[in-house]
Enzyme design. Structure first.
Site, PDB file in Angstrom:
ATOM      1  N   ASN A   9     -23.202 -20.116   8.207  1.00  0.00           N
ATOM      2  CA  ASN A   9     -23.680 -21.436   7.431  1.00  0.00           C
ATOM      3  C   ASN A   9     -22.809 -22.695   8.085  1.00  0.00           C
ATOM      4  OD1 ASN A   9     -24.424 -23.444   5.822  1.00  0.00           O
ATOM      5  ND2 ASN A   9     -24.071 -22.400   3.746  1.00  0.00           N
ATOM      6  N   ARG A  88     -28.139 -20.422   8.786  1.00  0.00           N
ATOM      7  CA  ARG A  88     -28.689 -20.999   7.789  1.00  0.00           C
ATOM      8  C   ARG A  88     -29.028 -22.404   8.516  1.00  0.00           C
ATOM      9  NH1 ARG A  88     -26.591 -24.171   2.608  1.00  0.00           N
ATOM     10  NH2 ARG A  88     -28.484 -24.507   1.794  1.00  0.00           N
ATOM     11  N   HIS A 177     -32.951 -24.924  -0.973  1.00  0.00           N
ATOM     12  CA  HIS A 177     -32.293 -23.635  -1.842  1.00  0.00           C
ATOM     13  C   HIS A 177     -33.457 -22.604  -1.897  1.00  0.00           C
ATOM     14  CE1 HIS A 177     -29.620 -26.748  -4.585  1.00  0.00           C
ATOM     15  NE2 HIS A 177     -28.919 -26.470  -3.346  1.00  0.00           N
ATOM     16  N   ARG A 238     -25.141 -36.205  -6.718  1.00  0.00           N
ATOM     17  CA  ARG A 238     -26.413 -36.773  -6.365  1.00  0.00           C
ATOM     18  C   ARG A 238     -27.200 -37.060  -7.778  1.00  0.00           C
ATOM     19  NH1 ARG A 238     -28.118 -31.891  -3.045  1.00  0.00           N
ATOM     20  NH2 ARG A 238     -26.793 -31.891  -1.300  1.00  0.00           N
ATOM     21  N   PHE A 281     -18.049 -28.998 -13.726  1.00  0.00           N
ATOM     22  CA  PHE A 281     -18.384 -28.624 -15.137  1.00  0.00           C
ATOM     23  C   PHE A 281     -17.260 -28.195 -15.940  1.00  0.00           C
ATOM     24  CE2 PHE A 281     -22.927 -29.553 -15.634  1.00  0.00           C
ATOM     25  CZ  PHE A 281     -23.271 -30.180 -14.585  1.00  0.00           C
ATOM     26  N   GLY A 330     -24.833 -22.286 -13.370  1.00  0.00           N
ATOM     27  CA  GLY A 330     -26.058 -21.575 -14.182  1.00  0.00           C
ATOM     28  C   GLY A 330     -25.284 -20.189 -14.566  1.00  0.00           C
ATOM     29  N   GLU A 331     -24.525 -19.715 -13.481  1.00  0.00           N
ATOM     30  CA  GLU A 331     -23.921 -18.373 -13.783  1.00  0.00           C
ATOM     31  C   GLU A 331     -22.845 -18.594 -14.739  1.00  0.00           C
ATOM     32  OE1 GLU A 331     -23.288 -16.485  -9.859  1.00  0.00           O
ATOM     33  OE2 GLU A 331     -25.169 -17.497  -9.298  1.00  0.00           O
ATOM     34  N   ASN A 332     -22.125 -19.458 -14.600  1.00  0.00           N
ATOM     35  CA  ASN A 332     -20.670 -19.477 -15.359  1.00  0.00           C
ATOM     36  C   ASN A 332     -20.649 -20.473 -16.669  1.00  0.00           C
ATOM     37  OD1 ASN A 332     -19.131 -17.945 -13.598  1.00  0.00           O
ATOM     38  ND2 ASN A 332     -19.653 -19.475 -12.093  1.00  0.00           N
ATOM     39  N   GLU A 382     -26.889 -15.877  -1.498  1.00  0.00           N
ATOM     40  CA  GLU A 382     -27.714 -16.449  -0.439  1.00  0.00           C
ATOM     41  C   GLU A 382     -27.519 -15.851   0.926  1.00  0.00           C
ATOM     42  OE1 GLU A 382     -26.756 -20.514  -1.649  1.00  0.00           O
ATOM     43  OE2 GLU A 382     -28.391 -21.121  -0.841  1.00  0.00           O
TER      44      GLU A 382
HETATM   45  P1  AMP Z   1     -22.236 -23.737  -6.282  1.00  0.00           P
HETATM   46  O1  AMP Z   1     -22.522 -25.271  -5.631  1.00  0.00           O
HETATM   47  O2  AMP Z   1     -23.172 -22.764  -6.754  1.00  0.00           O
HETATM   48  O3  AMP Z   1     -20.858 -23.087  -5.579  1.00  0.00           O
HETATM   49  O4  AMP Z   1     -21.345 -24.304  -7.724  1.00  0.00           O
HETATM   50  C1  AMP Z   1     -20.156 -24.839  -7.977  1.00  0.00           C
HETATM   51  C2  AMP Z   1     -20.147 -25.554  -9.180  1.00  0.00           C
HETATM   52  O5  AMP Z   1     -20.259 -24.369 -10.244  1.00  0.00           O
HETATM   53  C3  AMP Z   1     -18.862 -26.308  -9.417  1.00  0.00           C
HETATM   54  O6  AMP Z   1     -18.938 -27.518  -9.023  1.00  0.00           O
HETATM   55  C4  AMP Z   1     -18.653 -26.273 -11.126  1.00  0.00           C
HETATM   56  O7  AMP Z   1     -19.268 -27.393 -11.546  1.00  0.00           O
HETATM   57  C5  AMP Z   1     -19.392 -24.930 -11.488  1.00  0.00           C
HETATM   58  N1  AMP Z   1     -18.656 -24.005 -11.897  1.00  0.00           N
HETATM   59  C6  AMP Z   1     -17.797 -22.980 -11.302  1.00  0.00           C
HETATM   60  N2  AMP Z   1     -17.329 -21.991 -12.122  1.00  0.00           N
HETATM   61  C7  AMP Z   1     -17.489 -22.569 -13.373  1.00  0.00           C
HETATM   62  C8  AMP Z   1     -17.090 -21.976 -14.812  1.00  0.00           C
HETATM   63  N3  AMP Z   1     -16.305 -21.002 -15.035  1.00  0.00           N
HETATM   64  N4  AMP Z   1     -17.551 -23.140 -15.564  1.00  0.00           N
HETATM   65  C9  AMP Z   1     -18.414 -24.009 -15.666  1.00  0.00           C
HETATM   66  N5  AMP Z   1     -18.786 -24.394 -14.436  1.00  0.00           N
HETATM   67  C10 AMP Z   1     -18.308 -23.618 -13.147  1.00  0.00           C
END
Ligand code: AMP
Length: 396
Positions: A9, A88, A177, A238, A281, A330-332, A382
């Site tokens: 990627n 990618r 995505h 964004r 976040f 979404g996951e965390n 991914e």
């Molecule tokens: P991604 O682009 O999917 O890698 O997501 C990155 C973003 O996930 C980071 O900028 C954070 O805002 C969010 N993130 C990662 N870990 C956590 C967590 N434990 N709690 C809240 N937000 C998180």
């Protein structure tokens, strides 16, 4: 038996890679090269529990790929065991609707599409050319971020702007995505023991970039990102949706040129723009808990936009079986999931808060048994999805 595939990627200043054995679906190595083009470029290479870091100035992607070759030679696994390389590719435009074996014509096609993705397609092509030099005897496959959304109906992808102009310049919704949305869609249906063909889903890919999709029986029918990844949800930096009149207004009253407006909306907006530069976040939650009013408003804007999209996609789908959260936020961020589902209570959605709060890397249902829509967290992958797609193209 082992069938290792190298997944690459290439971003403008970074290269992420993994070697994945597609037979056992195990990761044999992962790595990240950062700050390409700067004097303090750095590579981190991991195999199992071993991590190796080297700092070395890397002027371009060719130098980055040469260093990647060197670290594989030193720490393994051997690159000559790799049977294919999956790249990618961000923008496939209307040209590439599925993963393709890379030929001269494909790299030319990607180069021709650079106008649509100036930040992404040129480094992608540079990475492909460098990797082809290093691994000339194996097939290289391009996996497009837009491909999964090539099924969107015309009424969803057509902007209501002058047809002649739109056709001439390829202006339409493409979606991004896609590799993640496709992987999560299949995984969620399989996890719930449902037939994908009989499952309607709304997938919220909430990371630094964020997008949402409406999927009917495994086929994407709408998504929030558009001609570029700028449209749709509020993201890390964004803006997502704004009145398109903002462009002309800023040009007129602030004398900003197109590059300046593009930078403002892509790099200095979203959660970062609303939070004095904070886009993570975890930081935003900490600021809110400390009583920061701007951060609280930013979260409310984020949730408002997301709920409005979910509601409109529920209307498009008619019946929604699964609402799925994925990617970093979404996951965390269980509090974001709570904020969303609370706002959807009128539609009968309910979270089981004790399950929602549990941290896990596995797919899980987080709604109560009586929730009208099953709410799930499904971690995206991914790289694995790209390795699978690559294997599908090269499989004899
Ligand atoms: P991604 O682009 O999917 O890698 O997501 C990155 C973003 O996930 C980071 O900028 C954070 O805002 C969010 N993130 C990662 N870990 C956590 C967590 N434990 N709690 C809240 N937000 C998180």
């Amino acid at each position: 038996m082992s069938t290792p595939i190298l997944v690459l990627n290439c971003g403008s200043s970074s290269v992420k890679y993994q070697v994945i054995d597609v037979d056992s679906e195990t990761v044999l190595a992962t790595g990240l090269v950062e700050k390409i083009g700067l004097p303090d470029s750095v590579i981190a290479h991991k195999t199992g529990d071993d991590k190796h870091v080297i700092e070395e100035a890397l002027p371009d992607h060719t130098a980055a790929l040469a260093l990647i070759t060197k670290v594989f030679e030193t720490w393994g696994p051997p690159l000559d065991s790799v049977v294919a390389v999956g790249h990618r590719a961000v923008h496939g435009g209307e040209l590439f609707r599925e993963p393709v074996l890379i030929s001269e014509a494909v790299t030319q096609g990607m180069t021709d599409l650079a106008g649509l993705a100036p930040l992404h397609n040129p480094p992608g092509v540079a990475g492909i050319k460098a990797a082809q030099k290093i691994l000339p005897n194996v097939p290289h496959v391009a996996v497009f971020d837009t491909a999964f959304f090539s099924t969107l109906p015309a009424e969803a992808y057509t902007y209501a702007i002058n047809t002649e102009v739109a056709r001439k310049y390829g202006i339409r919704k493409y979606g991004f995505h896609g590799t993640s949305h496709s992987y999560v869609s299949k995984t969620a249906a399989a996890f719930a023991g449902r037939e994908l063909a009989d499952t309607n889903q709304i997938i919220c890919h909430l990371g630094n970039g964020a997008s949402i999709s409406a999927i009917k029986g495994g086929i994407a029918v709408d998504t929030s990102m558009g001609l570029t990844p700028l449209q749709g949800l509020v993201m890390g930096t964004r803006s997502g949706d704004v009145d398109p009149g903002v462009f002309a207004y800023l040009a007129r009253v602030a004398g900003m040129d197109s590059q300046a407006v593009d930078d403002l909306l892509n790099k200095q907006s979203g959660m970062s723009g609303l939070n004095e530069g904070a886009s993570d976040f975890r930081d935003i939650l900490a600021k809110t808990e400390a009583g920061d009013e701007d951060s609280k408003l930013a979260i409310d804007i984020y949730l408002h936009r997301l709920v409005a999209y979910i509601g409109s996609y529920m209307a498009l789908l008619g019946r929604t079986d699964q609402l799925i959260f994925t990617a970093g936020v979404g996951e965390n961020a269980e509090w974001i999931r709570t904020g969303i589902v609370e706002r959807l209570a009128g539609f009968g959605l309910r979270l089981d808060e004790s399950i929602n709060r549990v941290r896990s890397g596995d797919p899980r249902v987080i709604s109560t048994a009586d929730s009208t829509v099953s709410v799930l967290v499904v971690p995206t992958n991914e790289e694995l999805a790209m390795a699978r797609e690559t294997y599908k193209v090269i499989r004899p």
